[in-house]
Write an enzyme that holds these catalytic residues in place. Structure first.
Site, PDB file in Angstrom:
ATOM      1  N   SER A 150       0.828  -1.221   0.000  1.00 36.49           N
ATOM      2  CA  SER A 150       0.000   0.000   0.000  1.00 36.49           C
ATOM      3  C   SER A 150       0.860   1.268   0.000  1.00 36.49           C
ATOM      4  O   SER A 150       1.856   1.357   0.728  1.00 36.49           O
ATOM      5  CB  SER A 150      -0.898  -0.004   1.242  1.00 36.49           C
ATOM      6  OG  SER A 150      -1.542   1.248   1.334  1.00 36.49           O
ATOM      7  N   THR A 173      -8.834  -1.884   2.828  1.00 39.29           N
ATOM      8  CA  THR A 173      -8.665  -2.278   1.431  1.00 39.29           C
ATOM      9  C   THR A 173      -8.999  -3.749   1.277  1.00 39.29           C
ATOM     10  O   THR A 173      -9.504  -4.389   2.224  1.00 39.29           O
ATOM     11  CB  THR A 173      -7.248  -1.891   0.932  1.00 39.29           C
ATOM     12  OG1 THR A 173      -7.183  -2.116  -0.469  1.00 39.29           O
ATOM     13  CG2 THR A 173      -6.142  -2.664   1.625  1.00 39.29           C
ATOM     14  N   TYR A 191      -2.392   1.491 -11.363  1.00 37.48           N
ATOM     15  CA  TYR A 191      -1.264   2.414 -11.155  1.00 37.48           C
ATOM     16  C   TYR A 191       0.099   1.729 -11.141  1.00 37.48           C
ATOM     17  O   TYR A 191       1.115   2.383 -10.882  1.00 37.48           O
ATOM     18  CB  TYR A 191      -1.462   3.307  -9.929  1.00 37.48           C
ATOM     19  CG  TYR A 191      -1.496   2.621  -8.595  1.00 37.48           C
ATOM     20  CD1 TYR A 191      -0.339   2.278  -7.927  1.00 37.48           C
ATOM     21  CD2 TYR A 191      -2.708   2.363  -7.984  1.00 37.48           C
ATOM     22  CE1 TYR A 191      -0.383   1.670  -6.694  1.00 37.48           C
ATOM     23  CE2 TYR A 191      -2.770   1.760  -6.748  1.00 37.48           C
ATOM     24  CZ  TYR A 191      -1.599   1.414  -6.114  1.00 37.48           C
ATOM     25  OH  TYR A 191      -1.657   0.809  -4.890  1.00 37.48           O
ATOM     26  N   ALA A 210     -16.550  -4.966 -14.763  1.00 37.17           N
ATOM     27  CA  ALA A 210     -17.798  -5.040 -13.984  1.00 37.17           C
ATOM     28  C   ALA A 210     -17.564  -5.611 -12.585  1.00 37.17           C
ATOM     29  O   ALA A 210     -18.425  -6.272 -12.023  1.00 37.17           O
ATOM     30  CB  ALA A 210     -18.825  -5.882 -14.747  1.00 37.17           C
ATOM     31  N   GLY A 211     -16.388  -5.327 -12.002  1.00 37.13           N
ATOM     32  CA  GLY A 211     -16.121  -5.744 -10.623  1.00 37.13           C
ATOM     33  C   GLY A 211     -16.526  -4.640  -9.649  1.00 37.13           C
ATOM     34  O   GLY A 211     -17.278  -3.722  -9.993  1.00 37.13           O
ATOM     35  N   LYS A 240     -13.413  -4.705   2.269  1.00 36.89           N
ATOM     36  CA  LYS A 240     -14.279  -3.537   2.057  1.00 36.89           C
ATOM     37  C   LYS A 240     -15.747  -3.825   2.396  1.00 36.89           C
ATOM     38  O   LYS A 240     -16.457  -2.934   2.845  1.00 36.89           O
ATOM     39  CB  LYS A 240     -14.137  -3.028   0.622  1.00 36.89           C
ATOM     40  CG  LYS A 240     -12.786  -2.368   0.377  1.00 36.89           C
ATOM     41  CD  LYS A 240     -12.713  -1.705  -0.972  1.00 36.89           C
ATOM     42  CE  LYS A 240     -11.343  -1.052  -1.136  1.00 36.89           C
ATOM     43  NZ  LYS A 240     -11.234  -0.248  -2.338  1.00 36.89           N
ATOM     44  N   ILE A 261      -7.781   2.788 -13.733  1.00 40.61           N
ATOM     45  CA  ILE A 261      -7.636   2.658 -12.272  1.00 40.61           C
ATOM     46  C   ILE A 261      -6.317   1.971 -11.901  1.00 40.61           C
ATOM     47  O   ILE A 261      -5.901   2.010 -10.757  1.00 40.61           O
ATOM     48  CB  ILE A 261      -8.819   1.904 -11.612  1.00 40.61           C
ATOM     49  CG1 ILE A 261      -8.877   0.447 -12.066  1.00 40.61           C
ATOM     50  CG2 ILE A 261     -10.138   2.599 -11.851  1.00 40.61           C
ATOM     51  CD1 ILE A 261      -9.658  -0.407 -11.073  1.00 40.61           C
ATOM     52  N   GLY A 300      -4.444   5.558 -11.968  1.00 38.81           N
ATOM     53  CA  GLY A 300      -4.831   5.112 -10.634  1.00 38.81           C
ATOM     54  C   GLY A 300      -4.199   5.909  -9.497  1.00 38.81           C
ATOM     55  O   GLY A 300      -4.799   6.029  -8.427  1.00 38.81           O
ATOM     56  N   ASN A 333     -14.277   1.947   2.308  1.00 41.47           N
ATOM     57  CA  ASN A 333     -12.809   1.942   2.392  1.00 41.47           C
ATOM     58  C   ASN A 333     -12.311   2.810   3.548  1.00 41.47           C
ATOM     59  O   ASN A 333     -11.124   3.080   3.651  1.00 41.47           O
ATOM     60  CB  ASN A 333     -12.186   2.422   1.074  1.00 41.47           C
ATOM     61  CG  ASN A 333     -12.341   3.917   0.906  1.00 41.47           C
ATOM     62  OD1 ASN A 333     -13.401   4.469   1.205  1.00 41.47           O
ATOM     63  ND2 ASN A 333     -11.308   4.585   0.436  1.00 41.47           N
TER      64      ASN A 333
END
Ligand code: ATR
Length: 287
Positions: free
Chosen positions: A23, A72, A226, A138-139, A76, A224, A247, A97
């Site tokens: 992270s 995360t 990164y 579509a997640g 979530k 999204i 992202g 989150n």
């Protein structure tokens, strides 16, 4: 710590996930804490995926005085279940989150949604409007992006996904137009905002194949992903003259509400912060 104000009590926050070592949130919060001269410590907290482990960890963090935590994957949904109350955004998303340990109990929020909306907003030119957005994937991330688009008044949205049934569910939940994954290039041509929410293009994953000739200078293209900071999609889009963001922009924007609630002080997103994050990713990729 030198330079801190007097009576600057220690404030604790962190990010709960599994895995969580990768992270970038601790770096973001540490930079902001330093800038705001806040005596804040933001700690990665590895927590096994099951709900019981999550509950035990959250209770311990609250007991030792944490102000709140980001949450995360894969927690979530657990965060929403654990909280005694939640913001409308978190309820709508079915995921949170952020959890803040308030006087009335743990409160869940979702700054992924406002984070995407604010990142997009920061890239819109004065007077620029979006009337047709195209969401790839579509997640859970796609659902958050659709909610973010709705929150800023963008309702003309087309969705596409490799597994059509998953896109059908989101399309019917949010009244979106649906196109087949194989027909995505035609839909991209009609959109003035394109957002990749799939894992395609991430380091170690296959690239996202899109016909770059359908991208033009009137479009905004967002990813999204990164890692890498600039995906092939964004690189191709830039070559075609599109505005782009990735992202890392969303990551920085989603971090702002947590910092403000838990540490206080200003959380400014600027080139210096962005450069620090890129340097950190470079350091990691050289290890
Ligand atoms: P998240 O919750 O972070 O969005 P997810 O639920 O695992 O993650 O969703 C990943 C997305 O990437 C899905 O839309 C997935 O498509 P499927 O629903 O068909 O699995 C998409 N994705 C992953 N690998 C893909 C691939 N090789 N080709 C096309 N889409 C892919």
């Amino acid at each position: 710590m030198p330079g801190l104000e007097k009576n600057n009590a220690v404030k604790l926050a962190g990010v709960v996930g599994w895995p969580v070592e990768h992270s970038l949130s601790p770096l973001i919060h540490t930079i902001w804490a330093h800038r705001a001269r806040v005596n804040g410590f933001y700690i990665p907290v590895a927590t096994p995926p099951d709900y019981d482990a999550f509950v035990r960890m959250m209770s311990s963090l609250q007991a030792v005085g944490f102000q709140g935590v980001n949450v995360t994957l894969p927690h979530k949904e657990n965060a929403l279940r654990y909280a005694v109350d939640a913001s409308p955004a978190a309820k709508k998303a079915g995921a949170a989150n952020m959890v803040t340990f308030g006087p009335d109990g743990p409160y869940a929020d979702n700054s992924d949604i406002s984070g995407f909306a604010n990142a997009l907003h920061s890239h819109l030119k004065p007077g620029q409007t979006i009337d047709n957005a195209m969401v790839l994937g579509a997640g859970g991330a796609a659902r958050g992006v659709v909610l973010a688009l709705h929150s800023i008044g963008i309702t003309g949205i087309t969705i596409t996904n490799r597994t059509r049934e998953k896109a059908e569910t989101i399309a019917s939940d949010f009244n979106l137009k649906l196109v087949d994954w194989t027909g995505r290039d035609d839909a991209v041509g009609d959109a003035n905002l394109i957002i990749n929410t799939t894992s395609l293009g991430m380091s170690g994953q296959p690239p996202l194949i899109l016909d770059a000739s359908r991208l033009s200078s009137k479009k905004i293209v967002a990813d999204i992903v990164y890692t890498p900071v600039e995906t092939e999609l964004l690189r191709n889009a830039k070559v075609q003259g599109c505005q782009t963001f990735g992202g890392l922009d969303m990551l920085m924007h989603q971090a702002v509400p947590g910092f403000q609630s838990w540490f206080g002080g200003k959380a400014v997103i600027d080139d210096e912060l962005y450069t620090e994050l890129i340097s950190e990713l470079d350091r990691r990729s050289q290890k």
